[in-house]
Design a protein around this motif. Structure first.
Motif, short mmCIF file in Angstrom:
data_model
loop_
_atom_site.label_atom_id
_atom_site.label_comp_id
_atom_site.label_asym_id
_atom_site.label_seq_id
_atom_site.Cartn_x
_atom_site.Cartn_y
_atom_site.Cartn_z
N ARG A 12 0.83 -1.21 0.00
CA ARG A 12 0.00 0.00 0.00
C ARG A 12 0.86 1.26 0.00
O ARG A 12 1.86 1.34 0.72
CB ARG A 12 -0.88 -0.03 1.25
CG ARG A 12 -1.78 1.16 1.41
CD ARG A 12 -2.86 0.82 2.40
NE ARG A 12 -3.50 2.00 2.96
CZ ARG A 12 -4.57 1.94 3.73
NH1 ARG A 12 -5.09 0.77 4.05
NH2 ARG A 12 -5.12 3.03 4.20
N ARG A 13 0.46 2.22 -0.79
CA ARG A 13 1.21 3.48 -0.87
C ARG A 13 0.84 4.38 0.31
O ARG A 13 -0.34 4.50 0.66
CB ARG A 13 0.90 4.21 -2.18
CG ARG A 13 1.26 3.40 -3.42
CD ARG A 13 1.03 4.18 -4.71
NE ARG A 13 1.02 3.26 -5.83
CZ ARG A 13 2.10 2.71 -6.38
NH1 ARG A 13 3.29 3.01 -5.90
NH2 ARG A 13 2.00 1.86 -7.39
N PRO A 14 1.83 5.05 0.88
CA PRO A 14 1.53 5.94 2.02
C PRO A 14 0.91 7.25 1.55
O PRO A 14 1.17 7.73 0.44
CB PRO A 14 2.90 6.17 2.64
CG PRO A 14 3.87 6.01 1.51
CD PRO A 14 3.27 4.96 0.61
N VAL A 15 0.09 7.82 2.40
CA VAL A 15 -0.49 9.14 2.17
C VAL A 15 0.09 10.07 3.23
O VAL A 15 0.11 9.71 4.42
CB VAL A 15 -2.03 9.10 2.29
CG1 VAL A 15 -2.63 10.50 2.16
CG2 VAL A 15 -2.62 8.17 1.23
N PRO A 16 0.59 11.24 2.84
CA PRO A 16 1.16 12.16 3.84
C PRO A 16 0.20 12.41 5.00
O PRO A 16 -1.02 12.50 4.82
CB PRO A 16 1.40 13.44 3.03
CG PRO A 16 1.62 12.96 1.63
CD PRO A 16 0.71 11.77 1.47
N ALA A 17 0.76 12.52 6.21
CA ALA A 17 -0.05 12.60 7.43
C ALA A 17 -0.95 13.83 7.47
O ALA A 17 -2.00 13.81 8.12
CB ALA A 17 0.86 12.58 8.64
N HIS A 18 -0.55 14.90 6.77
CA HIS A 18 -1.33 16.14 6.87
C HIS A 18 -2.61 16.11 6.02
O HIS A 18 -3.46 16.99 6.15
CB HIS A 18 -0.48 17.35 6.43
CG HIS A 18 -0.16 17.37 4.96
ND1 HIS A 18 0.93 16.70 4.44
CD2 HIS A 18 -0.80 17.97 3.91
CE1 HIS A 18 0.96 16.89 3.12
NE2 HIS A 18 -0.08 17.65 2.78
N ALA A 87 -5.18 15.99 -1.75
CA ALA A 87 -6.37 15.15 -1.75
C ALA A 87 -6.03 13.72 -1.35
O ALA A 87 -4.92 13.24 -1.59
CB ALA A 87 -7.03 15.15 -3.13
N TYR A 88 -7.01 13.04 -0.75
CA TYR A 88 -6.86 11.63 -0.41
C TYR A 88 -7.51 10.81 -1.52
O TYR A 88 -8.62 11.13 -1.96
CB TYR A 88 -7.54 11.34 0.93
CG TYR A 88 -7.31 9.92 1.41
CD1 TYR A 88 -6.24 9.61 2.24
CD2 TYR A 88 -8.14 8.88 0.99
CE1 TYR A 88 -6.00 8.31 2.66
CE2 TYR A 88 -7.91 7.57 1.40
CZ TYR A 88 -6.83 7.30 2.23
OH TYR A 88 -6.60 6.01 2.63
N PRO A 89 -6.85 9.74 -1.99
CA PRO A 89 -7.45 8.87 -3.00
C PRO A 89 -8.58 8.04 -2.37
O PRO A 89 -8.32 7.15 -1.56
CB PRO A 89 -6.30 7.97 -3.46
CG PRO A 89 -5.05 8.57 -2.85
CD PRO A 89 -5.48 9.31 -1.64
N SER A 90 -9.83 8.34 -2.71
CA SER A 90 -10.97 7.82 -1.97
C SER A 90 -11.04 6.30 -1.90
O SER A 90 -11.58 5.74 -0.93
CB SER A 90 -12.28 8.34 -2.58
OG SER A 90 -12.33 9.75 -2.52
N THR A 91 -10.53 5.61 -2.91
CA THR A 91 -10.64 4.14 -2.90
C THR A 91 -9.67 3.48 -1.92
O THR A 91 -9.89 2.34 -1.52
CB THR A 91 -10.38 3.54 -4.30
OG1 THR A 91 -9.05 3.90 -4.73
CG2 THR A 91 -11.39 4.05 -5.31
N LEU A 92 -8.61 4.18 -1.53
CA LEU A 92 -7.55 3.57 -0.72
C LEU A 92 -8.06 3.31 0.69
O LEU A 92 -8.29 4.24 1.47
CB LEU A 92 -6.32 4.48 -0.69
CG LEU A 92 -5.06 3.90 -0.06
CD1 LEU A 92 -4.54 2.70 -0.84
CD2 LEU A 92 -3.96 4.97 0.04
N GLY A 93 -8.24 2.02 1.02
CA GLY A 93 -8.75 1.67 2.34
C GLY A 93 -10.27 1.67 2.43
O GLY A 93 -10.82 1.47 3.51
N TYR A 94 -10.96 1.86 1.29
CA TYR A 94 -12.42 1.79 1.29
C TYR A 94 -12.85 0.32 1.28
O TYR A 94 -12.57 -0.40 0.33
CB TYR A 94 -12.99 2.51 0.07
CG TYR A 94 -14.51 2.42 -0.04
CD1 TYR A 94 -15.31 3.22 0.75
CD2 TYR A 94 -15.11 1.51 -0.91
CE1 TYR A 94 -16.70 3.14 0.68
CE2 TYR A 94 -16.49 1.42 -0.98
CZ TYR A 94 -17.28 2.23 -0.18
OH TYR A 94 -18.65 2.13 -0.27
#
Length: 282
Positions: A12-18, A87-94
């Motif tokens: 899984r690719r990380p998303v910046p914490a902010h 933006a957060y990629p909506s599918t990631l973790g859905y």
């Protein structure tokens, strides 16, 4: 044509914490949406921004659909573009989905998981990407041609885009939501295409899927009244053969039962006093 098989899925690719996450990330299911399908002015304005960003991501990823690229690389491009724009990629973790977009190749109808498979000359590739930005989602997809695509597949893609356009033109306040499916199926039937039934358009806004169902086939079952200020997606899936489908063991990848090709296009819409505004234009 050789049927697709599953390949290697990268970590899984990380998303910046902010970057704010949607509430459902890494939960079994999202919270049930209890708000109105009619959005206030502030929500609509935020959805315009999220929709435009999602459309830019769709077109960027689509421009890289060429023979030799892996769908995992397409996922990286989309993921980094959204994150770079906050933006957060909506599918990631859905519901446990492991990637930042869906890549549905050839006979995959929807929800294909990006992996190590390389796109081949003549493939058709649907890219479905959603941006979660400022508390709202913008959801869109399009089917792209890789290299020299055969005429039958090219026409399927072209006509699926036209089916979406016709569905959008059918949106008018005071009509029932079922008119959209009636128009789409009537057009698809001209060419003998199967219209996928179980995967539909949906209400969208602060929730990824609000509970509103937008069918793409002719059915009286869903007859919600279309009202000014509603936001929802239309996303027809048309198949060269049967509308019937099967699912891979990953519980996501949906393929045509006869393994013939499928195409899809999607926009997020806002109902206006005269029709529909497309929120997912770049």
């Amino acid at each position: 044509m050789t049927p697709l098989t599953a390949a290697t899925i990268s970590p899984r690719r990380p998303v910046p914490a902010h970057i704010p996450r949607p509430e459902y990330v890494d939960k079994p299911t999202p919270e049930r949406f209890t708000g109105s399908e009619v959005k206030d002015a502030g929500t609509i304005e935020r959805m315009r921004v999220a929709g435009k960003l999602a459309a830019q991501a769709r077109e960027l990823v689509g421009s890289h659909v060429v023979p030799g690229v892996t769908t995992n690389e397409l996922d990286r491009i989309g993921h980094e573009f959204l994150c770079d724009h906050g933006a957060y990629p909506s599918t990631l973790g859905y519901r446990g989905f492991p990637k930042s977009l869906c890549s549905s190749v050839n006979e995959v109808i929807c929800h294909g998981i990006p992996d190590s498979r390389r796109v081949e000359d003549g493939d058709i590739v649907n890219i479905d990407i959603t941006a979660f930005l400022d508390g709202v989602h913008g959801d869109t997809n399009a089917t792209f041609l890789a290299g020299d695509v055969d005429e039958e597949s090219r026409l399927l893609v072209e006509r699926t885009r036209e089916a979406l356009d016709r569905g959008i033109k059918a949106v008018k306040p005071g009509r029932r939501i079922s008119v959209i499916g009636r128009v789409i199926e009537s057009y698809a039937r001209r060419f003998g295409y199967g219209v996928v039934r179980e995967f539909t358009g949906h209400g969208i806004g602060t929730a990824f899927h609000s509970g509103l169902i937008v069918p793409h086939y002719d059915t009286p079952e869903y007859d919600d009244l279309i009202e000014v200020g509603m936001t929802f997606t239309i996303e027809p899936m048309l198949n060269l053969g049967t509308h019937e489908w099967e699912m891979w063991d990953d519980d996501w990848t949906v393929v045509t039962r006869d393994r013939r090709r499928s195409a899809q296009f999607e926009h997020t819409l806002l109902v206006t006093p005269t029709g529909a505004e497309v929120l997912t234009q770049p």
